[in-house]
Design a protein around this motif. Sequence first.
Motif, PDB file in Angstrom:
ATOM      1  N   CYS A 124       6.043   2.563   8.354  1.00 19.33           N
ATOM      2  CA  CYS A 124       4.593   2.484   7.635  1.00 19.33           C
ATOM      3  C   CYS A 124       4.172   3.991   7.781  1.00 19.33           C
ATOM      4  CB  CYS A 124       3.595   1.725   8.237  1.00 19.33           C
ATOM      5  SG  CYS A 124       3.670  -0.042   7.944  1.00 19.33           S
ATOM      6  N   ARG A 178      -2.632  -0.747   0.626  1.00 19.14           N
ATOM      7  CA  ARG A 178      -3.076   0.277   1.471  1.00 19.14           C
ATOM      8  C   ARG A 178      -4.216  -0.263   2.374  1.00 19.14           C
ATOM      9  NH1 ARG A 178      -2.673   5.910   1.993  1.00 19.14           N
ATOM     10  NH2 ARG A 178      -4.639   7.184   2.743  1.00 19.14           N
ATOM     11  N   ALA A 194      -5.784   4.938   7.818  1.00 13.07           N
ATOM     12  CA  ALA A 194      -4.871   4.419   6.674  1.00 13.07           C
ATOM     13  C   ALA A 194      -3.689   3.741   7.035  1.00 13.07           C
ATOM     14  CB  ALA A 194      -5.271   5.214   5.577  1.00 13.07           C
ATOM     15  N   SER A 196      -0.051   2.013   5.231  1.00 14.48           N
ATOM     16  CA  SER A 196       0.730   1.558   4.111  1.00 14.48           C
ATOM     17  C   SER A 196       2.084   1.717   4.228  1.00 14.48           C
ATOM     18  CB  SER A 196       0.393   2.691   2.751  1.00 14.48           C
ATOM     19  OG  SER A 196       0.675   3.746   2.985  1.00 14.48           O
TER      20      SER A 196
END
Length: 202
Positions: A124, A178, A194, A196
């Motif tokens: 990620c 996300r 964050a 994603s």
Amino acid sequence: MKRRSALGAGISFAIGGAFTVRARAAEAADDKPTYERVKLLWGPNHGHEIVVPFEDFKAKAPKRYVTTGKSDHLHVFEVTADDWAKLAAGEPVRLASTKTGGHLHRVRLRAAPAVDPPDEVTVCTVEVGGNDGHELIVPQSHLDAKTDRVYDIQGVAPHTHEVKVTAAQFEKIAKGERLHLTASAGDDHTHLVAISLAKKKA
């Protein structure tokens, strides 16, 4: 006659037990990681570099490292004999450099095998707002398992935070969404995080 048989059985048991203990000790030795390098994780940085040769790890003598790199000033990191012992035991060592120009830098050292094991490789992309050296690794096994997890994101910082990712949120990451999460409070502050799915290299 019975006494001799019992004694013989006792000897047999003792020898068998010794073999079992040795076998278990050998298995435990096999489970120990084989270190071949010292990994560095930098906090916020502006061009500094240091190299920690594996020979220094094996020597375990106190050592001073002067930064090199593209920056126009120097910092010094010191590794003590106790630090080397911690690294050899599989523990991370976090260091702060000397101050130059009113600032310092932080690094984290780890003894590591030649190739990172799968659970230490993230799949990620993670962004920590106002980052002061925190790190969050999401390996493929966590993405596949999709169970609730709490991550310690200390990284190089002298304090830590936790980030919780639920099973449902792992599902979202796997689908390409996300996530925007808030880390727990630490050192009188928190961070927005964050997460994603990283783009696969062509």
